[in-house]
Design a protein around this motif. Structure first.
Motif, short mmCIF file in Angstrom:
data_model
loop_
_atom_site.label_atom_id
_atom_site.label_comp_id
_atom_site.label_asym_id
_atom_site.label_seq_id
_atom_site.Cartn_x
_atom_site.Cartn_y
_atom_site.Cartn_z
N UNK A 92 0.81 -1.22 0.00
CA UNK A 92 0.00 0.00 0.00
C UNK A 92 0.84 1.27 0.00
N UNK A 93 2.14 1.15 0.36
CA UNK A 93 3.01 2.34 0.33
C UNK A 93 3.52 2.51 -1.10
N UNK A 94 3.53 3.75 -1.62
CA UNK A 94 3.80 3.94 -3.04
C UNK A 94 5.29 4.11 -3.34
N UNK A 95 5.81 3.23 -4.21
CA UNK A 95 7.19 3.39 -4.68
C UNK A 95 7.31 4.59 -5.60
N UNK A 96 6.20 5.05 -6.19
CA UNK A 96 6.25 6.26 -7.01
C UNK A 96 6.73 7.43 -6.14
#
Ligand code: FMN
Length: 206
Positions: A107-111
């Protein structure tokens, strides 16, 4: 060629199998896989067990390692949503690609982590990388498991339903390789460029 060493797979531990395989099958293209979770949160990760495997219908695959039953987010999201994008990595995006391989919580964004911009796709909900020169929108066609626990892989096949290509890279539907500047993965931390190239004409038989 001089002496050779041969290795029976059965005598190798998992680390050496991985080192031999990924050191010998080079360079591997990198699929920078964009997916969305059921809440629409974007996810991004590079996969060099990645390849184009058919052109009609155009089909690609990526293979996610599953260790002790732990499934990577790209696999879980691709299975759940039935969609993924693969974005092409070039010299300018190599560092961000590497940053996006960080094992963040689901759920944490690598973007965000890699300073990249998610762009919406047209035919699917999975995000694209705005900074990539080309992106493929894919619908999952099959997922095939390989291997025995604890180390297995899940191979995700996707049919490419849309190609996005920067005009600077395009000449009709031909690709300008200098402009694309794609990179490939060697083993470990090693990468190769596509800048040193040569042509071979296919043989003709009378
Ligand atoms: C260049 C590169 C290629 C990679 N290729 C693969 C691969 O083919 N399969 C895999 O399971 N992990 C691969 N990884 C590691 C994943 O990117 C990493 O585990 C990532 O955190 C997975 O993210 P996800 O859980 O969001 O899918 C690669 C990493 C890098 C830097």
């Amino acid at each position: 060629m001089g002496p050779r060493t041969s290795f029976a797979t059965a005598d190798l531990d998992q680390v050496d199998r991985y080192k031999l395989l990924t050191g010998l099958v080079v360079p591997r293209p990198i699929g920078w896989i964009g997916t969305a979770d059921p809440d629409g949160r974007p996810n991004l990760a590079p996969y060099s067990f990645f390849q184009a495997v058919a052109s009609n219908p155009p089909t690609v695959l990526f293979s996610a390692g599953v260790f002790n039953g732990h499934e990577k987010d790209s696999l879980v999201n691709a299975r759940t949503s039935g969609e993924f994008t693969c974005n092409l990595v070039d010299g300018a995006t190599a560092k961000a690609m590497n940053a996006s391989s960080a094992e963040l919580d689901r759920g944490e964004s690598e973007f965000d982590f890699a300073g990249l911009t998610p762009d919406s796709s047209i035919d699917i909900a999975a995000p694209r990388v705005a900074e990539a020169k080309a992106s493929l929108e894919c619908r999952v066609t099959q997922i095939i498991g390989i291997g025995e626990p604890p180390t297995t892989n899940a191979v995700v096949f996707g049919e490419v339903v849309r190609f996005h290509v920067a005009d600077a890279v395009l000449d009709g539907t031909r690709i300008d390789f200098d402009a694309l500047d794609a990179i490939g993965r060697l083993a470990g931390d090693g990468y190769a460029t596509t800048r040193d190239r040569f042509d071979l004409r296919r043989p003709t038989v009378d």
